[in-house]
Each structure stands twice: as structure tokens, then as C-alpha cells.
Design an enzyme around this catalytic site. Structure first.
Site, PDB file in Angstrom:
ATOM      1  N   TYR A 179      12.972  -8.673   2.829  1.00 25.34           N
ATOM      2  CA  TYR A 179      12.181  -9.261   3.911  1.00 25.34           C
ATOM      3  C   TYR A 179      12.480 -10.742   4.097  1.00 25.34           C
ATOM      4  CZ  TYR A 179       8.964  -5.291   4.516  1.00 25.34           C
ATOM      5  OH  TYR A 179       8.413  -4.088   4.805  1.00 25.34           O
TER       6      TYR A 179
ATOM      7  N   LYS B 154      16.488   0.830  -7.749  1.00 25.18           N
ATOM      8  CA  LYS B 154      17.675   1.627  -7.401  1.00 25.18           C
ATOM      9  C   LYS B 154      18.813   1.060  -8.226  1.00 25.18           C
ATOM     10  CE  LYS B 154      19.569   4.901  -4.952  1.00 25.18           C
ATOM     11  NZ  LYS B 154      19.171   6.331  -5.057  1.00 25.18           N
TER      12      LYS B 154
ATOM     13  N   ASP C  68      14.098   6.882  -5.058  1.00 21.63           N
ATOM     14  CA  ASP C  68      14.107   8.198  -4.398  1.00 21.63           C
ATOM     15  C   ASP C  68      13.334   9.208  -5.236  1.00 21.63           C
ATOM     16  OD1 ASP C  68      16.143   7.879  -6.278  1.00 21.63           O
ATOM     17  OD2 ASP C  68      17.629   9.059  -5.175  1.00 21.63           O
TER      18      ASP C  68
ATOM     19  N   ASP D  62       6.658  -1.374   0.141  1.00 19.46           N
ATOM     20  CA  ASP D  62       6.182  -1.109   1.500  1.00 19.46           C
ATOM     21  C   ASP D  62       6.226   0.394   1.766  1.00 19.46           C
ATOM     22  OD1 ASP D  62       5.470  -1.619   4.240  1.00 19.46           O
ATOM     23  OD2 ASP D  62       7.574  -1.293   4.754  1.00 19.46           O
TER      24      ASP D  62
ATOM     25  N   ASP E 107       2.824   3.355   1.820  1.00 18.99           N
ATOM     26  CA  ASP E 107       2.450   4.242   2.931  1.00 18.99           C
ATOM     27  C   ASP E 107       2.408   5.694   2.452  1.00 18.99           C
ATOM     28  OD1 ASP E 107       2.353   2.151   4.804  1.00 18.99           O
ATOM     29  OD2 ASP E 107       3.397   3.329   6.333  1.00 18.99           O
TER      30      ASP E 107
HETATM   31  C1  IPM Z   1       2.723  -3.735   5.550  1.00 18.86           C
HETATM   32  C2  IPM Z   1       3.331  -3.659   6.915  1.00 18.86           C
HETATM   33  C3  IPM Z   1       4.200  -4.887   7.130  1.00 18.86           C
HETATM   34  C4  IPM Z   1       5.228  -4.920   6.019  1.00 18.86           C
HETATM   35  C5  IPM Z   1       4.900  -4.956   8.501  1.00 18.86           C
HETATM   36  C6  IPM Z   1       3.902  -4.880   9.643  1.00 18.86           C
HETATM   37  C7  IPM Z   1       5.784  -6.163   8.637  1.00 18.86           C
HETATM   38  O1  IPM Z   1       4.067  -2.479   7.041  1.00 18.86           O
HETATM   39  O2  IPM Z   1       1.964  -4.691   5.287  1.00 18.86           O
HETATM   40  O3  IPM Z   1       2.985  -2.845   4.741  1.00 18.86           O
HETATM   41  O4  IPM Z   1       6.271  -4.265   6.133  1.00 18.86           O
HETATM   42  O5  IPM Z   1       4.994  -5.592   5.027  1.00 18.86           O
HETATM   43 MG    MG Z   2       3.939  -1.181   5.403  1.00 19.06          MG
END
Ligand code: IPM
Ligand code: MG
Length: 355
Positions: free
Chosen positions: A143, A190, A223, A247, A251
Site C-alpha cells: 500500500y 508467501k 493461500d 486486508d 474480509d
Molecule cells: C480496509 C479497506 C481499505 C484497505 C480500502 C478502502 C483502501 O478495504 O480498510 O480494509 O484496503 O485498507
Molecule cells: Mg479491506
């Protein structure tokens, strides 16, 4: 206790969900006798429309002056065509993280007993219960490396830099978190391909030997970790990961719990200052309809009380109230209910009582 909380609600569903978290914090203040002040500031696309900048200097200054920051979400289709560096995600979110030094991102994912049916995983997989914590490095890696497009537009480059010092400080956070939990850290990488991952492995292993021999440490390729998260999620305690892997895995972890609308996060600096936000985005498709789930933001407010203000009983009161509301079946549509955002927020606030 007196505390100043900067409130940056942002875009899409941000203002709706943050309003509910603020109501819950006001109830905590009333019940426990605290004086919280809320300093509301624009951020994201909303700030861009008003000022031409997704992160106006006054907003950043207000965050610096506050004891903690509560954030909703930023971004939306309206601002997708802005140049990359001016978009809400990069200009607001990533700049806030970097400028405020928030290198440690904690994303707890747990199953709530009454929500087990909402998990897309089979009951036998979640039956033991899942309670894991993703510790994501937040101010380095892919990032914050170089992002370059060649002059002819035909190639592009992103880099993933990490230093030993950056890896050590996030590993210390993971070890400390594991000490308060079940004492296990899985470092995700990885290392079969990436040099940064090999540096992570060496560094985390060495640090465990010198500072954290009480912690059970293992390593897993990312993975494989993605696979194990849906195969045997109960196996995990703390998952330690670099920025991008964290990240993605957070999710995935959110779905185990039934809804991405349930996952809070804390982004912390070494001194405990932090920014708190749900892990989900601004959900423009449902914005303004009053159906967004406010619980991830309310649970983020609970993390704020715990990590930045040291108010453990108050934090636990919000988490308990959330569990009671979930059990009562007063749920937003993402969890199969028909309650509105403000009904769920009010229900949680009502169930927060002081000591
Ligand atoms: C998160 C979000 C952010 C990230 C995006 C919106 C830039 O997905 O906080 O997980 O990737 O960090
Ligand atoms: Mg995210």
C-alpha cells in the site's frame, strides 16, 4: 473521564452508521459518568465536494488533537474517476493511517451464538465457535510502496517494501494480543516466493525466540491460510499479516461471522492513540435507505473505549448489549432481519447500563 473523540463519518452509509455509534457512546457516557465530546469533521468524497480535498487539513488537525478517532467509511462511484492519489481511499484513508502513525490494525472476528445460522459455513465447521484476531500491518508494504505507471501507459509497478523495524513492532503487537487470548500466533506470508515474506519469517521467528517464548508461533502461506479459514476457522487465534494479506484475509474472516457488517477494527499507534472503523466500505448501493448494519461501527466504538481510553467495563457493556440485541432478533437485512439502522442502534444503546 473526559475525552474528545473526532468523528469523521465520510460517505455512503458512513453518516448513518456513525450516528448510531455516537448514540451508543453518549449512553455509555451517561451511564458511567463520563464527559465525551464529539468533534465532527468532513472526510472522503463528502469533504472533496465541500473543499476539493478528501482530507482537509482541519480534519487531520482535529484528529491529531483528539483522544481517538471514529470513522465511518469513505469512497463511492461519484469519486472513482478522480486521479488515484486524490481518491478518498488513498487521499483520506491511507493518509490518515500514515500521518497518524497507525501501524497496527486489529480486526477481531468472532461468531455470535445466535448468528451461527447466518454464517455461509456449515454448522459443523462453526459449531466450536470462532474467535480470531487479524493483526494487520497498516502503514507499510504494497500500500505504501511505489505506485508507478510507465509513460507509455503499457506497464505499471507497485512495490512491497518492509524493514526489520516495521516487522518487529507489528509482531510485538501480535504477541501481546495473543498473551491476552489463547497464546497462539500464525504468521501469514508467501515466503516460498517473496523476499519480504522471508524477511518477515526470519524477523518474527527471531523475535519470538528472544521476547515471546511463551507464545506458540507457526507460519502459514497466505493461500493456505485463505483455505484453512473456511476449512477450520476455530483453529486460529491471532493471525499476523502484512498489509495486503491482512486486508484480504480480514474480509474473508468477516464472512465466517455471518456478515461483513459485524467486523470492527482498531488502528493503533504505539501510545494507544487510535482510529476506529468498521472493516466494510461505504456501501453506496444501500446508502440513505436506513438498512445498513451499524453493529461493526458500534463494536468499533467499544474497541475505542478499550484501547484508547482504557475503559474496559464500558467497552464490555457495549459488547454485551450487542450480543443481547443479536439474540433478540432485532437485525438488519444483511442478517436476515427487517430492523432499520437506527432501530438496531437504539436497541443497543438501550441495553447499555453502567456499573
Ligand atoms: C480496509 C479497506 C481499505 C484497505 C480500502 C478502502 C483502501 O478495504 O480498510 O480494509 O484496503 O485498507
Ligand atoms: Mg479491506
Amino acid at each position: 473521564m473526559k475525552a474528545k473523540i473526532a468523528v469523521i463519518a465520510g460517505d455512503g452509509i458512513g453518516p448513518e452508521i456513525v450516528a448510531q455509534a455516537v448514540e451508543v457512546l453518549k449512553k455509555v457516557a451517561a451511564e458511567f459518568g463520563h464527559g465525551f465530546t464529539f468533534d465532527e469533521r468532513p472526510v472522503g468524497g463528502a469533504a472533496y465536494d465541500a473543499t476539493g480535498d478528501c482530507l482537509p487539513a482541519e480534519t487531520l488537525d482535529a484528529c491529531r488533537r483528539a483522544d481517538a478517532v471514529l470513522l465511518g467509511a469513505v469512497g463511492g462511484p461519484k469519486w472513482d474517476s478522480l486521479p488515484a492519489a486524490q481518491r478518498p481511499e488513498r487521499r483520506a484513508l491511507l493518509t490518515l493511517r500514515r500521518e497518524l502513525g497507525l501501524f497496527a490494525n486489529l480486526r477481531p472476528a468472532r461468531t455470535w451464538p445466535t448468528l451461527r445460522g447466518s454464517s455461509p459455513l456449515k454448522d459443523e465447521i462453526v459449531a466450536e465457535g470462532v474467535d480470531l484476531l487479524v493483526v494487520r500491518e497498516l502503514t507499510g508494504g504494497l500500500y505504501f510502496g511505489e505506485h508507478v505507471r510507465a509513460a507509455d501507459g503499457q506497464s505499471a509497478l507497485d512495490t512491497m517494501p518492509y524493514s526489520v523495524a516495521e516487522i518487529e513492532r507489528i509482531a510485538r503487537v501480535a504477541f501481546a494480543a495473543a498473551r491476552k487470548r489463547r497464546g497462539r500466533v500464525t504468521c501469514v506470508d508467501k515466503a516460498n516466493v517473496l523476499e519480504t515474506s522471508r524477511l518477515w519469517r526470519e524477523t518474527v521467528q527471531r523475535l519470538q525466540g528472544t521476547e515471546a517464548s511463551d507464545i506458540a508461533l507457526d507460519f502459514m502461506y497466505v493461500d493456505n491460510a485463505a483455505m484453512q479459514l473456511v476449512r477450520s476457522p476455530s483453529h486460529f487465534d491471532v493471525l499476523l499479516a502484512e498489509n495486503m494479506f491482512g486486508d484480504i484475509l480480514s474480509d474473508e474472516a468477516s464472512q465466517i461471522t455471518g456478515s461483513i457488517g459485524m467486523l470492527p477494527s482498531a488502528s493503533l499507534r504505539e501510545d494507544g492513540f487510535g482510529l476506529y472503523e468498521p472493516i466494510h466500505g461505504s456501501a453506496p448501493d444501500i446508502a440513505g435507505r436506513g438498512v445498513a448494519n451499524p453493529l461493526a461501527t458500534i463494536l468499533s466504538a467499544a474497541l475505542l473505549l478499550r484501547h484508547s481510553l482504557g475503559l474496559e467495563a464500558e467497552s464490555a457493556a457495549i459488547e454485551r448489549a450487542t450480543g443481547e440485541v443479536l439474540a433478540s432478533g432485532e437485525l438488519t437485512p444483511d442478517l436476515g432481519g427487517s430492523a432499520t439502522t437506527s432501530q438496531v442502534g437504539a436497541a443497543v444503546a438501550k441495553k447499555v447500563y453502567g456499573g
